[in-house]
Enzyme design. Structure first.
Site, PDB file in Angstrom:
ATOM      1  N   ALA A  56       0.832  -1.205   0.000  1.00  0.00           N
ATOM      2  CA  ALA A  56       0.000   0.000   0.000  1.00  0.00           C
ATOM      3  C   ALA A  56       0.867   1.254   0.000  1.00  0.00           C
ATOM      4  CB  ALA A  56      -0.937  -0.007   1.209  1.00  0.00           C
ATOM      5  N   ILE A  59       2.280   1.652  -3.557  1.00  0.00           N
ATOM      6  CA  ILE A  59       1.256   2.143  -4.492  1.00  0.00           C
ATOM      7  C   ILE A  59       1.021   3.633  -4.274  1.00  0.00           C
ATOM      8  CG2 ILE A  59      -1.197   2.008  -5.082  1.00  0.00           C
ATOM      9  CD1 ILE A  59      -1.010  -1.016  -4.527  1.00  0.00           C
ATOM     10  N   ASP A  60       0.914   4.039  -3.008  1.00  0.00           N
ATOM     11  CA  ASP A  60       0.720   5.462  -2.720  1.00  0.00           C
ATOM     12  C   ASP A  60       1.941   6.286  -3.106  1.00  0.00           C
ATOM     13  OD1 ASP A  60      -1.851   5.335  -1.854  1.00  0.00           O
ATOM     14  OD2 ASP A  60      -1.350   5.153   0.271  1.00  0.00           O
ATOM     15  N   ALA A  61       3.129   5.719  -2.944  1.00  0.00           N
ATOM     16  CA  ALA A  61       4.342   6.451  -3.322  1.00  0.00           C
ATOM     17  C   ALA A  61       4.369   6.705  -4.825  1.00  0.00           C
ATOM     18  CB  ALA A  61       5.578   5.672  -2.889  1.00  0.00           C
ATOM     19  N   ILE A  64       2.010   9.565  -5.485  1.00  0.00           N
ATOM     20  CA  ILE A  64       2.523  10.848  -4.998  1.00  0.00           C
ATOM     21  C   ILE A  64       3.650  11.352  -5.896  1.00  0.00           C
ATOM     22  CG2 ILE A  64       3.760  11.923  -3.066  1.00  0.00           C
ATOM     23  CD1 ILE A  64       1.987  10.214  -1.222  1.00  0.00           C
TER      24      ILE A  64
END
Length: 88
Positions: A56, A59-61, A64
């Protein structure tokens, strides 16, 4: 020149919007698979949870980083100087 700025704004919106959509779909699928696997083998839940949170974060990195690049293009577009020199 103004239409180029409009295209940059459109591209920025698409990068951020499609990145957010992909991240949300990816985390949703990953979460559903985590719950499914935890229900099948509850003894592996701690190990699976660790891997799920790591993924997670990755994926968020990625989302961003895409947002940062899009905002960089929106505020300090390196291509505008090239386009201005071509217009002359």
């Amino acid at each position: 020149m103004m239409e180029v700025i409009g295209f940059v704004a459109l591209a920025t919106g698409l990068i951020i919007g499609l990145g957010a959509l992909g991240a949300c779909i990816g985390i949703g699928i990953m979460g559903s698979k985590f719950l499914e696997s935890a229900a099948r083998q509850p003894e592996l839940m701690n190990e699976l949870q660790t891997k799920m949170f790591l993924l997670a974060g990755l994926i968020d990195a990625a989302f961003i980083i895409g947002t940062g690049i899009a905002l960089w293009f929106a505020t300090a577009n390196p291509f505008l100087a090239q386009l201005a020199s071509l217009a002359k």
